[in-house]
Design an enzyme around this catalytic site. Structure first.
Site, PDB file in Angstrom:
ATOM      1  N   LEU A 114       0.825  -1.211   0.000  1.00 26.48           N
ATOM      2  CA  LEU A 114       0.000   0.000   0.000  1.00 26.48           C
ATOM      3  C   LEU A 114       0.858   1.259   0.000  1.00 26.48           C
ATOM      4  O   LEU A 114       0.383   2.335  -0.373  1.00 26.48           O
ATOM      5  CB  LEU A 114      -0.941  -0.005   1.207  1.00 26.48           C
ATOM      6  N   ASN A 115       2.113   1.149   0.404  1.00 26.30           N
ATOM      7  CA  ASN A 115       3.014   2.295   0.328  1.00 26.30           C
ATOM      8  C   ASN A 115       3.202   2.774  -1.106  1.00 26.30           C
ATOM      9  O   ASN A 115       3.491   3.956  -1.346  1.00 26.30           O
ATOM     10  CB  ASN A 115       4.381   1.943   0.924  1.00 26.30           C
ATOM     11  N   ASN A 220      -2.316  -2.053   5.855  1.00 24.03           N
ATOM     12  CA  ASN A 220      -3.274  -1.053   6.334  1.00 24.03           C
ATOM     13  C   ASN A 220      -2.506   0.194   6.762  1.00 24.03           C
ATOM     14  O   ASN A 220      -1.273   0.165   6.867  1.00 24.03           O
ATOM     15  CB  ASN A 220      -4.060  -1.618   7.526  1.00 24.03           C
ATOM     16  N   CYS A 221      -3.222   1.286   6.985  1.00 22.72           N
ATOM     17  CA  CYS A 221      -2.739   2.470   7.698  1.00 22.72           C
ATOM     18  C   CYS A 221      -1.840   3.397   6.891  1.00 22.72           C
ATOM     19  O   CYS A 221      -1.269   4.337   7.446  1.00 22.72           O
ATOM     20  CB  CYS A 221      -2.011   2.077   8.988  1.00 22.72           C
ATOM     21  N   ASP A 223      -2.800   5.640   4.862  1.00 19.80           N
ATOM     22  CA  ASP A 223      -3.415   6.965   4.909  1.00 19.80           C
ATOM     23  C   ASP A 223      -3.131   7.668   6.233  1.00 19.80           C
ATOM     24  O   ASP A 223      -2.895   8.877   6.270  1.00 19.80           O
ATOM     25  CB  ASP A 223      -4.916   6.871   4.654  1.00 19.80           C
TER      26      ASP A 223
END
Length: 333
Positions: A114-115, A220-221, A223
């Site tokens: 997700l990065n 996750n996380c 954002d």
């Protein structure tokens, strides 16, 4: 509007050569591979849509086409994070643009991380980017207003449409992830506008290495970490903008939203809303744990509360009795 977007997705010519190979992380942090910041356009923005689920491809196609028609959008980049998706399944998403349409390109991420949605990219040639999910469409007027708010704040603020908050559990001595009716400190990547330079800070700042590894570990996380980055740089909270936005992925949608019904907003049997990370059990606790860990890793708590939201019009506030009812005074019977 949704039907129009769907039809545009079918009519815009697809050009498979715009299906790009993955960028490398080393190139992303090398200034030689990126545009000169002084040449970035201040009057346009680039849309970055994160995609992973093949079940959402018909919806993604219509959303990308809708954004591409907006006069303030310079380019739409689809950041595809599923390495197992065949190239043929994605080729129809890309277009050259022209004739009033911004180009749409697909960038296969170097990893499912997700990065990677915050990697600096050579194709970003605007001072602002709008980071959004593949199940959210912002109406044109709201997009234009959010961008105007971002510009009015000098580009330092993080501007968004979906807000959350951090809070302190005094008994457990831990941060928790919460929603408050009167304040917020986090805006979500469902839709946020930020300075392109924050992508570089997020991806290339060595101080964040451990925090980025946590994002990879938890899936996750990212954002929340971007909210940390912007708050550390600006020493201010985010800005919440009011407007109209269609959130196909919200589990509170009545009935499933099927791929076949995207064009007319009808309900179906395949629930697009159950694909996202937020539908998983323990989501809120995990995000509270992320806030606690980011605080520990970075040695500070930079998140700042903001209050209220910015709206693009002020209507009648007074209430008058008309027809035996209390209504806004400008209400016409």
């Amino acid at each position: 509007m949704w039907r129009k977007a769907f039809l545009l997705g079918l009519l815009l010519p697809s050009v498979s050569p715009l299906l790009f190979f993955p960028e490398s992380y080393s190139d992303a942090c090398n200034p030689r591979f990126l545009p000169d910041p002084l040449t970035l356009r201040p009057d346009r923005l680039t849309i970055l849509i994160n995609g992973y689920s093949e079940a959402r491809l018909p919806l993604l196609r219509s959303l990308a086409a809708s954004y591409a028609t907006h006069p303030l959008v310079a380019a739409v980049l689809i950041l595809w994070g599923n390495p197992s998706t065949p190239a043929a399944a994605l080729s129809s998403l890309s277009t050259h643009g022209g004739g009033g349409f911004a180009p749409i390109s697909v960038h296969r991420q170097p990893s499912p991380s997700l990065n990677a949605r915050f990697l600096p990219r050579a194709d970003i040639r605007t001072q602002a980017v709008a980071v959004c999910d593949d199940d959210v469409e912002v109406e044109p007027r709201t997009l234009a207003f959010a961008f105007a708010v971002w510009r009015s704040r000098g580009g330092a603020a993080l501007v968004g449409l979906f807000a959350r908050s951090h809070d302190l559990d005094l008994e457990q001595r831990r941060w928790i992830y919460a929603m408050h009716p009167d304040r917020y400190s986090i805006v979500l990547t469902k839709f946020m506008i930020l300075d392109t330079d924050y992508l570089r800070r997020y991806s290339c700042w060595g101080r964040l290495s451990e925090a980025r590894r946590l994002v990879d570990r938890e899936r996750n996380c990212e954002d929340i970490l971007m909210n940390f980055v912007t708050a550390m740089e600006s020493d201010a909270g985010p800005v919440l903008v009011g407007g109209r936005v269609r959130d196909w992925g919200d589990p509170r949608n009545n009935g499933g939203i099927s791929n076949s019904s995207v064009a007319n907003g009808g309900s179906g049997v395949v629930g697009i809303e159950w694909v996202g990370l937020s539908a998983r059990g323990g989501h809120r606790k995990k995000r509270g744990d992320c806030i606690t860990e980011f605080h520990r890793m970075l040695g500070e708590m930079p998140l700042r509360y903001s209050y209220g939201k910015v709206v693009d019009g002020v209507g009648e506030q007074g209430l008058c009795r008309k027809g035996g009812r209390l209504v806004l005074c400008d209400h016409q019977e």
